[in-house]
Design a protein around this motif. Structure first.
Motif, PDB file in Angstrom:
ATOM      1  N   ALA A 179     -10.288  52.175  75.497  1.00 47.02           N
ATOM      2  CA  ALA A 179      -9.670  50.859  75.297  1.00 47.02           C
ATOM      3  C   ALA A 179     -10.339  49.814  74.738  1.00 47.02           C
ATOM      4  N   VAL A 180     -11.459  49.524  74.978  1.00 50.92           N
ATOM      5  CA  VAL A 180     -12.655  48.519  74.544  1.00 50.92           C
ATOM      6  C   VAL A 180     -12.797  48.852  73.269  1.00 50.92           C
ATOM      7  N   ALA A 181     -13.010  50.208  73.009  1.00 50.32           N
ATOM      8  CA  ALA A 181     -13.634  50.573  71.718  1.00 50.32           C
ATOM      9  C   ALA A 181     -12.476  50.115  70.547  1.00 50.32           C
ATOM     10  N   LEU A 221      -7.478  41.216  75.804  1.00 56.66           N
ATOM     11  CA  LEU A 221      -6.714  41.330  77.226  1.00 56.66           C
ATOM     12  C   LEU A 221      -5.964  42.312  77.766  1.00 56.66           C
ATOM     13  N   ALA A 222      -5.516  43.281  76.513  1.00 55.48           N
ATOM     14  CA  ALA A 222      -4.904  44.445  76.898  1.00 55.48           C
ATOM     15  C   ALA A 222      -6.071  45.656  77.339  1.00 55.48           C
ATOM     16  N   ARG A 255     -10.388  44.182  66.568  1.00 53.76           N
ATOM     17  CA  ARG A 255     -11.090  42.895  66.353  1.00 53.76           C
ATOM     18  C   ARG A 255     -11.753  42.885  65.112  1.00 53.76           C
ATOM     19  N   HIS A 256     -12.446  43.686  64.899  1.00 49.08           N
ATOM     20  CA  HIS A 256     -13.379  43.588  63.585  1.00 49.08           C
ATOM     21  C   HIS A 256     -12.484  43.552  62.258  1.00 49.08           C
ATOM     22  N   ALA A 275      -6.019  39.120  65.901  1.00 48.83           N
ATOM     23  CA  ALA A 275      -5.571  40.007  67.009  1.00 48.83           C
ATOM     24  C   ALA A 275      -6.694  40.392  67.977  1.00 48.83           C
ATOM     25  N   ALA A 276      -7.811  39.602  68.146  1.00 44.81           N
ATOM     26  CA  ALA A 276      -8.928  39.831  69.021  1.00 44.81           C
ATOM     27  C   ALA A 276      -8.631  39.437  70.433  1.00 44.81           C
TER      28      ALA A 276
END
Length: 207
Positions: free
Chosen positions: A125-127, A145-146, A133-134, A139-140
């Motif tokens: 999820a973080v990846a 948050l998700a 974000r990149h 949408a970062a």
């Protein structure tokens, strides 16, 4: 105190501190949020990245295609790293540990009840969130948050300890950075090749 005893003591302390969160595992609220946890499993996240890549290709939108490629690359790296770490550490999941939490040297076990460390869902999820974000800085915040909510849900479900989630988040973050470096290097190589070809053509056909 030896290193092994210190690790066991820390694991027991974390397990006991997590008792209030584990008590929520069977609540209606946690069950209602379970689909979010399922959505951060490997197949859905990989499908999201591949779908984004395909959409960009069909619409001929390089930015969307590049975002999909970054998502897929980041996720694959995160999956590889967390798999190696899971094989290196045996840790019983909170909802399976009872009163005897364990953290031991890994034996490459395929027993899913003993591979809590690190959280693969959080890593993926973080990846994906960092890849989004990149390419889309706007949408970062919602993406992160998700990912954070997905990680927190792993704790309340009793599937992971907080330290498992933190380790998973670190893996996801590192994976996206490695993917970005690889894509930048590949893009630079392509640009140099194009420039070299253009120079060669210019020398061969001077105006």
């Amino acid at each position: 105190m030896g290193k092994k005893k210190a690790v066991k003591k820390a694991a027991k302390r974390e397990h006991d501190a997590l008792a209030p969160a584990r008590a929520l595992a069977g609540s209606d609220a946690v069950r209602a949020l379970t689909p979010l946890a399922k959505a951060t499993d490997e197949p859905p996240l990989l499908a999201l990245g591949l779908g984004t890549l395909a959409l960009g290709a069909v619409l001929r939108r390089p930015a969307i295609a590049r975002s999909g490629a970054r998502m897929v690359t980041s996720h694959l790296l995160a999956t590889g790293l967390k798999t190696v770490m899971k094989a290196s550490v045996d840790r019983v999941r909170p909802n399976e540990a009872g009163d005897r939490p364990t953290v031991e040297k890994g034996h490459g076990t395929d027993d899913t009840t003993r591979n809590a460390f690190p959280s693969g869902h959080t890593a993926g999820a973080v990846a994906i969130a960092e890849a989004v974000r990149h390419e889309l800085p706007g949408a970062a915040v919602p993406a992160r948050l998700a990912a954070g909510a997905a990680g927190a849900l792993q704790v309340t479900r009793g599937a992971h300890y907080v330290s498992d989630v933190v380790a998973g988040a670190a893996i996801g973050w590192l994976s996206e950075r490695l993917a970005s470096w690889a894509m930048a290097a590949a893009g630079g190589a392509v640009e140099r090749r194009v420039e070299a070809r253009a120079e060669a053509e210019t020398e061969a056909h001077p105006s």
